[in-house]
Design a protein around this motif. Structure first.
Motif, PDB file in Angstrom:
ATOM      1  N   TRP A 245       0.836  -1.203   0.000  1.00 21.94           N
ATOM      2  CA  TRP A 245       0.000   0.000   0.000  1.00 21.94           C
ATOM      3  C   TRP A 245       0.869   1.250   0.000  1.00 21.94           C
ATOM      4  O   TRP A 245       0.600   2.207  -0.716  1.00 21.94           O
ATOM      5  CB  TRP A 245      -0.896  -0.026   1.240  1.00 21.94           C
ATOM      6  N   TYR A 246       1.947   1.233   0.787  1.00 21.29           N
ATOM      7  CA  TYR A 246       2.845   2.382   0.841  1.00 21.29           C
ATOM      8  C   TYR A 246       3.813   2.404  -0.341  1.00 21.29           C
ATOM      9  O   TYR A 246       4.246   3.474  -0.771  1.00 21.29           O
ATOM     10  CB  TYR A 246       3.617   2.398   2.159  1.00 21.29           C
ATOM     11  N   ARG A 247       4.200   1.244  -0.840  1.00 23.70           N
ATOM     12  CA  ARG A 247       5.100   1.226  -2.002  1.00 23.70           C
ATOM     13  C   ARG A 247       4.498   1.983  -3.172  1.00 23.70           C
ATOM     14  O   ARG A 247       5.180   2.733  -3.860  1.00 23.70           O
ATOM     15  CB  ARG A 247       5.397  -0.222  -2.407  1.00 23.70           C
TER      16      ARG A 247
ATOM     17  N   ALA B 191       7.448   7.382  -7.704  1.00 25.25           N
ATOM     18  CA  ALA B 191       7.340   8.620  -8.487  1.00 25.25           C
ATOM     19  C   ALA B 191       5.888   8.817  -8.898  1.00 25.25           C
ATOM     20  O   ALA B 191       5.186   7.874  -9.253  1.00 25.25           O
ATOM     21  CB  ALA B 191       8.238   8.539  -9.719  1.00 25.25           C
ATOM     22  N   GLY B 192       5.435  10.037  -8.878  1.00 26.18           N
ATOM     23  CA  GLY B 192       4.028  10.315  -9.176  1.00 26.18           C
ATOM     24  C   GLY B 192       3.261  10.423  -7.882  1.00 26.18           C
ATOM     25  O   GLY B 192       3.102  11.516  -7.326  1.00 26.18           O
ATOM     26  N   TRP B 193       2.838   9.289  -7.335  1.00 29.02           N
ATOM     27  CA  TRP B 193       2.132   9.308  -6.058  1.00 29.02           C
ATOM     28  C   TRP B 193       3.068   9.704  -4.927  1.00 29.02           C
ATOM     29  O   TRP B 193       2.631  10.258  -3.922  1.00 29.02           O
ATOM     30  CB  TRP B 193       1.500   7.948  -5.774  1.00 29.02           C
ATOM     31  N   GLY B 194       4.363   9.442  -5.092  1.00 30.12           N
ATOM     32  CA  GLY B 194       5.327   9.887  -4.094  1.00 30.12           C
ATOM     33  C   GLY B 194       5.389  11.405  -4.008  1.00 30.12           C
ATOM     34  O   GLY B 194       5.591  11.973  -2.929  1.00 30.12           O
TER      35      GLY B 194
ATOM     36  N   GLU C 261       0.054   2.218 -11.042  1.00 27.95           N
ATOM     37  CA  GLU C 261       1.291   2.333 -11.812  1.00 27.95           C
ATOM     38  C   GLU C 261       1.750   3.769 -11.983  1.00 27.95           C
ATOM     39  O   GLU C 261       2.947   4.042 -12.065  1.00 27.95           O
ATOM     40  CB  GLU C 261       1.124   1.700 -13.205  1.00 27.95           C
ATOM     41  N   ARG C 262       0.836   4.704 -12.048  1.00 29.87           N
ATOM     42  CA  ARG C 262       1.199   6.098 -12.321  1.00 29.87           C
ATOM     43  C   ARG C 262       0.176   7.021 -11.670  1.00 29.87           C
ATOM     44  O   ARG C 262      -0.922   6.600 -11.308  1.00 29.87           O
ATOM     45  CB  ARG C 262       1.237   6.362 -13.828  1.00 29.87           C
ATOM     46  N   LEU C 263       0.575   8.277 -11.537  1.00 29.04           N
ATOM     47  CA  LEU C 263      -0.331   9.286 -10.976  1.00 29.04           C
ATOM     48  C   LEU C 263      -1.394   9.621 -12.004  1.00 29.04           C
ATOM     49  O   LEU C 263      -1.100  10.150 -13.077  1.00 29.04           O
ATOM     50  CB  LEU C 263       0.458  10.539 -10.609  1.00 29.04           C
ATOM     51  N   ALA C 264      -2.650   9.295 -11.696  1.00 29.22           N
ATOM     52  CA  ALA C 264      -3.751   9.565 -12.614  1.00 29.22           C
ATOM     53  C   ALA C 264      -5.016   9.795 -11.795  1.00 29.22           C
ATOM     54  O   ALA C 264      -5.374   8.969 -10.954  1.00 29.22           O
ATOM     55  CB  ALA C 264      -3.949   8.403 -13.593  1.00 29.22           C
ATOM     56  N   VAL C 265      -5.664  10.916 -12.062  1.00 30.56           N
ATOM     57  CA  VAL C 265      -6.906  11.267 -11.373  1.00 30.56           C
ATOM     58  C   VAL C 265      -7.995  11.422 -12.429  1.00 30.56           C
ATOM     59  O   VAL C 265      -7.833  12.210 -13.371  1.00 30.56           O
ATOM     60  CB  VAL C 265      -6.761  12.574 -10.573  1.00 30.56           C
ATOM     61  N   PRO C 266      -9.090  10.680 -12.351  1.00 31.65           N
ATOM     62  CA  PRO C 266     -10.144  10.806 -13.367  1.00 31.65           C
ATOM     63  C   PRO C 266     -10.792  12.178 -13.336  1.00 31.65           C
ATOM     64  O   PRO C 266     -10.948  12.776 -12.269  1.00 31.65           O
ATOM     65  CB  PRO C 266     -11.139   9.699 -12.979  1.00 31.65           C
TER      66      PRO C 266
END
Length: 359
Positions: free
Chosen positions: A281-283, A288-291, A347-352
């Motif tokens: 969950w933390y990983r 990168a992105g969510w970090g 996998e990546r930072l994405a917000v709908p």
């Protein structure tokens, strides 16, 4: 000293109509998004639902705490808190899309082989708790509890104002203190059911109080913004003195620290244990992105407001405190997004885009 009597507020119809119109447009846009990608649209809807419900329940808990402690200074805040808390039944109606789209949100509703053998084993073990009838029954219990407590506190408060009978104040204090355990439990289980179970195998005993701490800061910030917005009128905001703002600022400061403490406590416990089912969950949220969002939360939800609210002068000046409060409301939105959207896009930072329309 008894505060001056205020005229009954008769305005707000134009603003209410505009808000309702924007709300309808947002819901229509979100529904159109569901035609394109129902899962992403529902995640956006859950984000907006969780954000505003958190503020409603934060206000209800703050009101109950004030009654339980027999605090006198927040009397002028009481009606604003009561009206905010009394919106809980509206969320029962807004919950319907989530109930209808559960299989697109929660992996335990219709487990697939893609989850992996270990996840399927965990979900099978949790089946007595995570099943559709029990889930909906718990949701009904949550809404009945929140709606009943909020309705009674507002109803008795209005009667006390109309009659001057202190019996209604006594009843509010008894209900406020007596309902706190039920409010705490329903809030905690709500976060486990509607937010934490988005991810199949992850669990944390600190999760509920983490969500509570953010919502509580948001509710305090909302009272500051409401007071500043009406300060130049002959209504709610005109009754708030610099002392009231200072106390609200101090409460905000305290619970910003509490939020940071709970966030660190959860991270520390999971980091030390190093269990594969938990560290994932933390990983996701530290990559990168969510970090980057995690760093934004550290600075924006704790470091910056902590430094600003150390100032006694700032806490006593409504305009500056309202700026900090608006910032905290924005950071609370980032916090809710950080909790929910990695389950949709690890996998990546994405917000709908439906997150904005639903919000």
């Amino acid at each position: 000293m008894r505060p001056p009597a205020l005229p009954r507020f008769e305005g707000g119809q134009r603003l209410q109509a505009i808000s309702a119109g924007l709300g309808v447009l947002g819901l229509v846009a979100t529904a159109l998004g569901a035609l394109l990608d129902v899962r992403r649209a529902l995640f956006g809807y859950l984000f907006g639902f969780s954000y505003w419900l958190g503020l409603c329940l934060g206000a209800l808990l703050l009101l109950a705490i004030f009654h339980a402690t027999k605090a006198r200074w927040p009397v002028v805040l009481r009606r604003a808190l009561e009206v905010t808390a009394s919106t809980a039944p509206l969320f029962l109606l807004l919950f319907i899309p989530l109930a209808l789209g559960m299989r697109h949100l929660y992996p335990w509703v219709a487990p697939s082989l893609e989850l992996g053998e270990e996840a399927l084993h965990v979900l099978a073990h949790r089946r007595p708790y995570n099943n559709l009838p029990f889930f909906l029954a718990r949701a009904a219990l949550y809404f009945v509890t929140w709606g009943l407590v909020g309705h009674l506190l507002l109803r008795w408060s209005v009667r006390q104002d109309a009659t001057g009978d202190l019996r209604w104040t006594s009843w509010q204090r008894r209900l406020g203190g007596g309902a706190l355990p039920a409010l705490a439990l329903t809030f905690s289980f709500m976060t486990l059911d509607w937010m934490m179970s988005l991810e199949a195998t992850w669990q944390s005993t600190v999760y509920g109080i983490y969500v509570f701490s953010g919502a509580f800061v948001g509710a305090i910030a909302l009272m500051v913004v409401a007071g500043e917005a009406t300060r130049q009128t002959q209504h709610f905001g005109s009754l708030l003195s610099p002392g009231h703002y200072h106390r609200l600022g101090t409460l905000m400061f305290a619970f910003i620290c509490f939020w940071a403490y709970i966030a660190f406590a959860q991270l520390l416990l999971i980091w030390v244990a190093g269990l594969p089912a938990e560290v994932g969950w933390y990983r996701v949220r530290l990559r990168a992105g969510w970090g980057d969002v995690s760093l934004l939360l550290l600075l924006g939800h704790f470091v910056l407001p902590f430094g600003a609210l150390l100032s006694r002068e700032l806490k006593s000046r409504p305009r500056y405190l309202a700026i900090v409060a608006l910032w905290m409301l924005a950071m609370h939105a980032v916090d809710v997004a950080w909790l929910l959207f990695p389950a949709l896009s690890p996998e990546r930072l994405a917000v709908p885009w439906t997150a904005l329309t639903a919000w």
